[in-house]
Design a protein around this motif. Sequence first.
Motif, mmCIF file in Angstrom:
data_model
loop_
_atom_site.group_PDB
_atom_site.id
_atom_site.type_symbol
_atom_site.label_atom_id
_atom_site.label_comp_id
_atom_site.label_asym_id
_atom_site.label_seq_id
_atom_site.Cartn_x
_atom_site.Cartn_y
_atom_site.Cartn_z
ATOM 1 N N PRO A 172 -5.570 7.703 1.932
ATOM 2 C CA PRO A 172 -6.487 7.212 0.799
ATOM 3 C C PRO A 172 -5.840 5.977 -0.028
ATOM 4 N N GLU A 173 -4.645 5.660 0.115
ATOM 5 C CA GLU A 173 -3.846 4.547 -0.722
ATOM 6 C C GLU A 173 -3.661 3.489 0.249
ATOM 7 N N SER A 174 -3.898 3.495 1.385
ATOM 8 C CA SER A 174 -3.788 2.260 2.142
ATOM 9 C C SER A 174 -4.388 1.025 1.709
ATOM 10 N N ASN A 175 -4.099 0.004 1.858
ATOM 11 C CA ASN A 175 -4.761 -1.280 1.667
ATOM 12 C C ASN A 175 -4.815 -2.178 2.950
ATOM 13 N N PHE A 176 -4.659 -1.544 4.014
ATOM 14 C CA PHE A 176 -4.854 -2.285 5.145
ATOM 15 C C PHE A 176 -4.882 -1.348 6.558
ATOM 16 N N SER A 177 -6.292 -0.998 6.820
ATOM 17 C CA SER A 177 -6.261 0.008 7.936
ATOM 18 C C SER A 177 -7.217 -0.710 9.138
ATOM 19 N N ARG A 178 -7.986 -1.753 8.672
ATOM 20 C CA ARG A 178 -8.560 -2.600 9.856
ATOM 21 C C ARG A 178 -8.910 -4.059 9.397
ATOM 22 N N GLY A 184 0.800 -1.248 -0.045
ATOM 23 C CA GLY A 184 0.038 -0.064 -0.110
ATOM 24 C C GLY A 184 0.935 1.070 0.147
ATOM 25 N N ARG A 185 0.303 2.280 0.461
ATOM 26 C CA ARG A 185 1.130 3.636 0.649
ATOM 27 C C ARG A 185 0.943 4.238 1.835
ATOM 28 N N ASP A 186 1.638 4.808 2.334
ATOM 29 C CA ASP A 186 1.892 5.522 3.678
ATOM 30 C C ASP A 186 1.265 6.967 3.554
ATOM 31 N N GLU A 187 1.461 7.796 4.537
ATOM 32 C CA GLU A 187 0.893 9.253 4.496
ATOM 33 C C GLU A 187 1.317 10.354 3.778
ATOM 34 N N ASN A 188 2.557 9.657 3.142
ATOM 35 C CA ASN A 188 3.517 10.504 2.231
ATOM 36 C C ASN A 188 3.264 10.048 0.885
ATOM 37 N N GLY A 189 2.542 8.974 0.477
ATOM 38 C CA GLY A 189 2.320 8.488 -0.609
ATOM 39 C C GLY A 189 3.396 7.566 -1.073
ATOM 40 N N GLN A 190 4.286 7.226 -0.034
ATOM 41 C CA GLN A 190 5.475 6.356 -0.460
ATOM 42 C C GLN A 190 4.893 4.653 -0.504
ATOM 43 N N PRO A 191 5.539 3.987 -1.320
ATOM 44 C CA PRO A 191 5.128 2.508 -1.262
ATOM 45 C C PRO A 191 5.517 1.904 0.237
ATOM 46 N N ILE A 192 4.794 0.973 0.607
ATOM 47 C CA ILE A 192 5.232 0.312 1.747
ATOM 48 C C ILE A 192 4.542 -1.289 1.739
ATOM 49 N N VAL A 193 5.078 -1.989 2.500
ATOM 50 C CA VAL A 193 4.598 -3.450 2.628
ATOM 51 C C VAL A 193 3.565 -3.069 4.023
ATOM 52 N N GLN A 194 2.379 -3.726 3.694
ATOM 53 C CA GLN A 194 1.519 -3.695 4.934
ATOM 54 C C GLN A 194 0.986 -5.163 5.352
ATOM 55 N N ARG A 195 1.458 -5.951 4.973
ATOM 56 C CA ARG A 195 1.342 -7.417 5.294
ATOM 57 C C ARG A 195 2.511 -8.191 4.779
ATOM 58 N N PHE A 196 3.697 -8.268 5.825
ATOM 59 C CA PHE A 196 4.764 -9.301 5.567
ATOM 60 C C PHE A 196 4.356 -10.771 5.978
ATOM 61 N N ALA A 197 5.042 -11.458 5.162
ATOM 62 C CA ALA A 197 4.835 -12.958 5.672
ATOM 63 C C ALA A 197 6.147 -13.731 5.753
ATOM 64 N N PHE A 198 6.484 -14.550 6.812
ATOM 65 C CA PHE A 198 7.747 -15.343 6.876
ATOM 66 C C PHE A 198 8.908 -14.172 7.023
ATOM 67 N N ALA A 199 8.751 -13.211 7.756
ATOM 68 C CA ALA A 199 9.689 -11.941 7.996
ATOM 69 C C ALA A 199 10.826 -12.515 8.556
ATOM 70 N N SER A 200 10.715 -13.298 9.515
ATOM 71 C CA SER A 200 11.947 -13.829 10.286
ATOM 72 C C SER A 200 13.015 -14.508 9.229
ATOM 73 N N LEU A 201 12.383 -15.138 8.244
ATOM 74 C CA LEU A 201 13.498 -15.526 7.188
ATOM 75 C C LEU A 201 14.559 -14.775 6.775
ATOM 76 N N PHE A 202 14.256 -13.799 6.442
ATOM 77 C CA PHE A 202 14.897 -12.590 5.766
ATOM 78 C C PHE A 202 15.694 -11.464 6.811
ATOM 79 N N SER A 203 15.574 -11.962 8.245
ATOM 80 C CA SER A 203 16.372 -11.040 9.123
ATOM 81 C C SER A 203 16.888 -12.094 10.311
ATOM 82 N N PRO A 204 17.916 -12.310 10.389
ATOM 83 C CA PRO A 204 18.655 -12.799 11.603
ATOM 84 C C PRO A 204 18.218 -12.491 12.903
ATOM 85 N N VAL A 205 18.025 -11.201 12.902
ATOM 86 C CA VAL A 205 17.541 -10.470 14.331
ATOM 87 C C VAL A 205 16.163 -11.109 14.628
#
Length: 273
Positions: A134-140, A72-93
Amino acid sequence: MVAISDKRIATQPTQLLTADERAFFEKNGFLHIKNFVSRETVQLFLHELQQVEADWLAEEVDKINGTPIKYGRDENGQPIVQRFAFASLFSPVLHEFLQDERLHELTQLLQPYSGRIGEEEKDGLVVNHYVRTPESNFSRMGWHTDSPRDLFLGHRIRPMLNIGLHLDDCPMSNGGLRVLPGTHKQNTLMTLFRKRQFIDHRPDPREVGFDIEAGDLTIHNGSLWHRVEQSPNIGAASRRRVMYIPLVTGEYQPKNAASKTPFYHRLGAKIFR
């Protein structure tokens, strides 16, 4: 919204839950643990997620192990990930966090079943980024239980817990998690059809909400009816980010790059707004 006078709130667990906390969970199907991690740790996790997000945006990743990634997009119109899956497989932390012995101790809430952290199962470590623009795909998210997922996969309903680590302050007045206490004890028909899964967003007079601070943990039984209330605010003030850790039972069923997209993800692609 009703309040439960003995709503169980624990602080910084360093050992197994107390008998009172276990009894509260057995009765109501949820717990709220304060200060599970520090605010410094929260910032570390957010930094890791920003790195994963930047990589996925650059590589135009659309699925991980068959699970669609929601953008989706944040309040500045920038693209963002709104639902990650398997996030820990991409981050040792984030992977290291899932080894926290306190998380593994929570599997005792699944007894007499043997539980485990499903890092490579279902959707793995899910991170939801709710923001109302306005461009969010995930608010509730509408009322639902987590049980129908097993049925869509051709299995009987299996006990599971959803563990939410909250990465933003979120008082009840800003929306957030709502639960219907005790509904994890209902029969299968009510688990599936008490409300219209994901479509019904209406408040329930019996629901309970939470005053969340960054670093808090919420735990709920997978058969408990719950929803995420939309923030009344717009933009940055509406932001709620939550890492969801699945504690699962049954046969080990890891996913991989060849895994097919489950039907319920295709069905729900346009619901979560």
